[in-house]
Design a protein around this motif. Structure first.
Motif, PDB file in Angstrom:
ATOM      1  N   ASP A   1       0.815  -1.205   0.000  1.00 41.01           N
ATOM      2  CA  ASP A   1       0.000   0.000   0.000  1.00 41.01           C
ATOM      3  C   ASP A   1       0.856   1.266   0.000  1.00 41.01           C
ATOM      4  O   ASP A   1       0.501   2.265  -0.624  1.00 41.01           O
ATOM      5  CB  ASP A   1      -0.935   0.013   1.209  1.00 41.01           C
ATOM      6  N   ASP A   2       1.969   1.235   0.730  1.00 42.17           N
ATOM      7  CA  ASP A   2       2.872   2.389   0.814  1.00 42.17           C
ATOM      8  C   ASP A   2       4.046   2.165  -0.133  1.00 42.17           C
ATOM      9  O   ASP A   2       4.899   1.312   0.134  1.00 42.17           O
ATOM     10  CB  ASP A   2       3.376   2.548   2.251  1.00 42.17           C
TER      11      ASP A   2
ATOM     12  N   ASP B   1       6.730   3.649  -0.542  1.00 44.46           N
ATOM     13  CA  ASP B   1       8.041   3.830   0.092  1.00 44.46           C
ATOM     14  C   ASP B   1       8.487   2.587   0.857  1.00 44.46           C
ATOM     15  O   ASP B   1       9.663   2.455   1.203  1.00 44.46           O
ATOM     16  CB  ASP B   1       8.006   5.017   1.063  1.00 44.46           C
ATOM     17  N   ALA B   2       7.552   1.682   1.141  1.00 44.05           N
ATOM     18  CA  ALA B   2       7.880   0.469   1.895  1.00 44.05           C
ATOM     19  C   ALA B   2       8.262  -0.698   0.992  1.00 44.05           C
ATOM     20  O   ALA B   2       8.619  -1.770   1.490  1.00 44.05           O
ATOM     21  CB  ALA B   2       6.695   0.067   2.774  1.00 44.05           C
TER      22      ALA B   2
ATOM     23  N   HIS C   1      -1.988   8.921  -7.494  1.00 43.44           N
ATOM     24  CA  HIS C   1      -2.012   7.612  -6.831  1.00 43.44           C
ATOM     25  C   HIS C   1      -3.339   7.438  -6.093  1.00 43.44           C
ATOM     26  O   HIS C   1      -3.767   8.326  -5.349  1.00 43.44           O
ATOM     27  CB  HIS C   1      -0.871   7.504  -5.812  1.00 43.44           C
TER      28      HIS C   1
ATOM     29  N   ARG D   1      -4.600   3.824  -1.888  1.00 44.45           N
ATOM     30  CA  ARG D   1      -5.035   3.872  -0.495  1.00 44.45           C
ATOM     31  C   ARG D   1      -6.400   4.561  -0.314  1.00 44.45           C
ATOM     32  O   ARG D   1      -6.838   4.765   0.816  1.00 44.45           O
ATOM     33  CB  ARG D   1      -3.981   4.584   0.349  1.00 44.45           C
TER      34      ARG D   1
END
Length: 260
Positions: free
Chosen positions: A37-38, A40-41, A139, A142
């Motif tokens: 979902d993120d 950056d992760a 985006h 989410r």
């Protein structure tokens, strides 16, 4: 690991591995790294990273991603021998500048695109806008489904239709470029550059999971020895398919064994 590779994939890898100088090119999100979902992760699976470490000893390897070059470098953490192609083919770690230079008109268009997408995202929780050197990206992963669908529709019906805009729709993203976007063009340019510097690249393997990878599949020729691999479900121009990032890690491990 997801189990044994399909027989047709194994056979294609065996033929590919025997072709001399080859280029292995991969999308990042959904291929080396599971979708999260993120953004950056996102991180590559350890098994995939280990296979790349082995492959770069005797094989040209590249990541071809929609991510900005700096972001791709930070998330992927790949060996330095791996060429990074970001921004849907508009950026390359092999270039001193790293990126295409925009004209004044393109800079103005890019600013307008970012502002338009900001207006679309405003008031919709989970919808956000990312700025890249060549594009602006909406985006929606989410967001609640009604907000995601409304924001996507507004972007495609609005700024995506402006003169000079190059639009790409991916999984939960709409990317609007001030210059032509496309992984296929970036991949072919890299192949030409590598071939001009030494032995010709005899074949290319490209694996991708998103609709934005389809132009890269279309740019290659399985009839001439190239290998195209769709990761996951959905219609595709790729000749082969594997299930998920663990299967990609298995594919890369098998290829490293064959190339060794």
């Amino acid at each position: 690991m997801s189990g044994a590779l399909p027989g047709e994939v194994r056979a294609a890898l065996e033929a590919f591995a025997a072709r001399g100088r080859v280029l292995v090119a991969l999308d990042f999100d959904g291929v080396l790294a599971p979708i999260v979902d993120d953004p950056d992760a996102a991180r590559p699976l350890p098994a995939a990273s280990a296979a790349l470490e082995r492959l770069v000893a005797g094989t040209d390897v590249a990541l071809v991603s929609g991510r900005d070059l700096a972001d791709l470098r930070a998330r992927a953490a790949v060996p330095p021998q791996v060429v990074l192609v970001g921004g849907h083919g508009t950026q390359s770690s092999r270039s001193a500048a790293g990126t295409t230079v925009l004209s004044a008109g393109e800079e103005e268009l890019l600013a307008r695109l970012g502002g338009a997408l900001d207006e679309i995202a405003a008031g919709r929780a989970g919808v956000h806008v990312e700025r890249k050197p060549m594009s602006a990206v909406l985006h929606t992963r989410r967001a609640a489904r009604p907000d995601a669908e409304a924001a996507t529709a507004a972007a495609l019906a609005g700024p995506a239709t402006w003169a000079g805009v190059h639009a790409l729709r991916g999984k939960e993203v709409v990317e609007l470029g001030a210059v032509p976007l496309g992984k296929g063009g970036g991949l072919l340019r890299l192949r030409e550059e590598l071939s001009a510097e030494g032995a010709p690249v005899r074949a290319v393997l490209f694996a991708g999971d998103d609709v934005t990878d389809e132009d890269a599949f279309a740019a290659l020729s399985p009839a001439d020895g190239d290998v195209t691999v769709k990761v996951g479900e959905g219609p595709t121009a790729a000749a082969l398919r594997v299930a998920d990032p663990p299967a990609v890690a298995e594919l890369l491990t098998t290829l490293a064994d064959l190339r060794a």
